[in-house]
Design an enzyme around this catalytic site. Structure first.
Site, PDB file in Angstrom:
ATOM      1  N   GLU A 108      29.824  27.536  -4.045  1.00 19.09           N
ATOM      2  CA  GLU A 108      29.780  26.157  -4.528  1.00 19.09           C
ATOM      3  C   GLU A 108      31.167  25.527  -4.541  1.00 19.09           C
ATOM      4  O   GLU A 108      31.305  24.313  -4.324  1.00 19.09           O
ATOM      5  CB  GLU A 108      29.122  26.127  -5.910  1.00 19.09           C
ATOM      6  CG  GLU A 108      27.631  26.455  -5.825  1.00 19.09           C
ATOM      7  CD  GLU A 108      26.973  26.680  -7.165  1.00 19.09           C
ATOM      8  OE1 GLU A 108      25.964  26.019  -7.448  1.00 19.09           O
ATOM      9  OE2 GLU A 108      27.465  27.539  -7.932  1.00 19.09           O
ATOM     10  N   GLU A 128      22.008  33.377  -6.925  1.00 17.56           N
ATOM     11  CA  GLU A 128      21.624  33.186  -8.327  1.00 17.56           C
ATOM     12  C   GLU A 128      20.187  33.602  -8.620  1.00 17.56           C
ATOM     13  O   GLU A 128      19.893  34.149  -9.691  1.00 17.56           O
ATOM     14  CB  GLU A 128      21.855  31.725  -8.744  1.00 17.56           C
ATOM     15  CG  GLU A 128      23.301  31.392  -9.100  1.00 17.56           C
ATOM     16  CD  GLU A 128      24.145  31.043  -7.898  1.00 17.56           C
ATOM     17  OE1 GLU A 128      25.280  30.563  -8.085  1.00 17.56           O
ATOM     18  OE2 GLU A 128      23.689  31.255  -6.745  1.00 17.56           O
TER      19      GLU A 128
END
Length: 254
Positions: A108, A128
């Site tokens: 990210e 995740e």
């Protein structure tokens, strides 16, 4: 104690290095705070034109420090996001120089940068879902804007890693280089950008970033509002004069 983030300035380039190689540069609150401060410095200093974000020890960033998470620590800064970057990137351009793993929050961070240079051995991913979490530091919203829709969904839903070669083929990476050469290539790319007019670079980045949701009716007026000052600047005259005189321009940033 060794600093968790190293910052080096020179030749108009600010290099920010996440320095936790023993933990694959997993992000801590202390590191996030230091990165946010460095990015503020990048935007505030007239002698700095562009930044590079990288990691020490052959890894970019493996994401959030899970030991810190279990202690109740989140490596995000209010208003700034994960790593002090994902919610508020700098006004000036930022290049990610990626070696090794850029996973979860580390990926990210890459998605929040403007340009990406990666080694052929780099691996990207948002794992995740494999940990019962969600890629809410920009992964879920930036992935479908920077990759084809179904490829973005595949990454988000499987949590599998994405090799650098495939990322390059989809246009996620600007330059792909042999292992160990990402930072050197990022510095060459940064030097090219830093040699251009600072007002022009800042305005160009802003239009490209902000115009993603502009309507067809407003695009020209909104672009003009962000770029008219460039054409009336001293730098515009200097750039034209330097071209005519066959010399390098001397930018003033005004």
């Amino acid at each position: 104690m060794t600093s968790e983030v190293l910052v080096e300035a020179g030749d108009g380039i600010l290099t920010i290095t996440i320095n936790r190689p023993e933990a694959r540069n997993a992000m801590t609150l202390a590191a996030a705070t230091a990165i946010a401060a460095a990015l503020d410095d990048l935007d505030a200093r007239d002698d700095l034109r562009i930044g590079i974000l990288t990691g020490a020890g052959g890894t970019f960033c493996a994401g959030m420090d899970l030991k810190g998470f279990l202690r109740g620590e989140r490596p995000s800064i209010p208003g700034r996001g994960f790593g002090g970057l994902t919610r508020k990137p700098p006004r000036k351009p930022l290049i990610a120089a990626v070696e090794g793993y850029a996973l979860a929050g580390g990926f990210e961070l890459v998605l929040a940068c403007d340009l990406v240079v990666a080694s052929e051995s780099a691996q990207f991913g948002v794992p995740e879902v494999k940990r019962g979490l969600a890629a809410t530091a920009g992964g879920l919203v930036r992935l479908p804007r920077q990759l084809p829709y179904r490829i973005a969904l595949e990454l988000a839903l499987t949590g599998d890693m994405f090799p650098a070669r495939r990322a390059y083929e989809y246009g996620l990476i600007n330059r792909l280089v042999p292992a160990g050469q990402a930072l050197d290539e990022a510095r060459r790319l940064a030097a090219t950008v830093a040699g251009n007019g600072p007002l022009s670079v800042a305005a160009s980045k802003r239009v490209i970033v902000e115009s993603q949701d502009w309507s067809a009716e407003e695009v020209w007026d909104r672009q003009a509002a962000l770029t008219e000052h460039v054409f009336t600047s001293q730098d515009a005259r200097e750039g034209s004069a330097a071209f005519a005189e066959k010399r390098k321009p001397v930018w003033q940033g005004r």
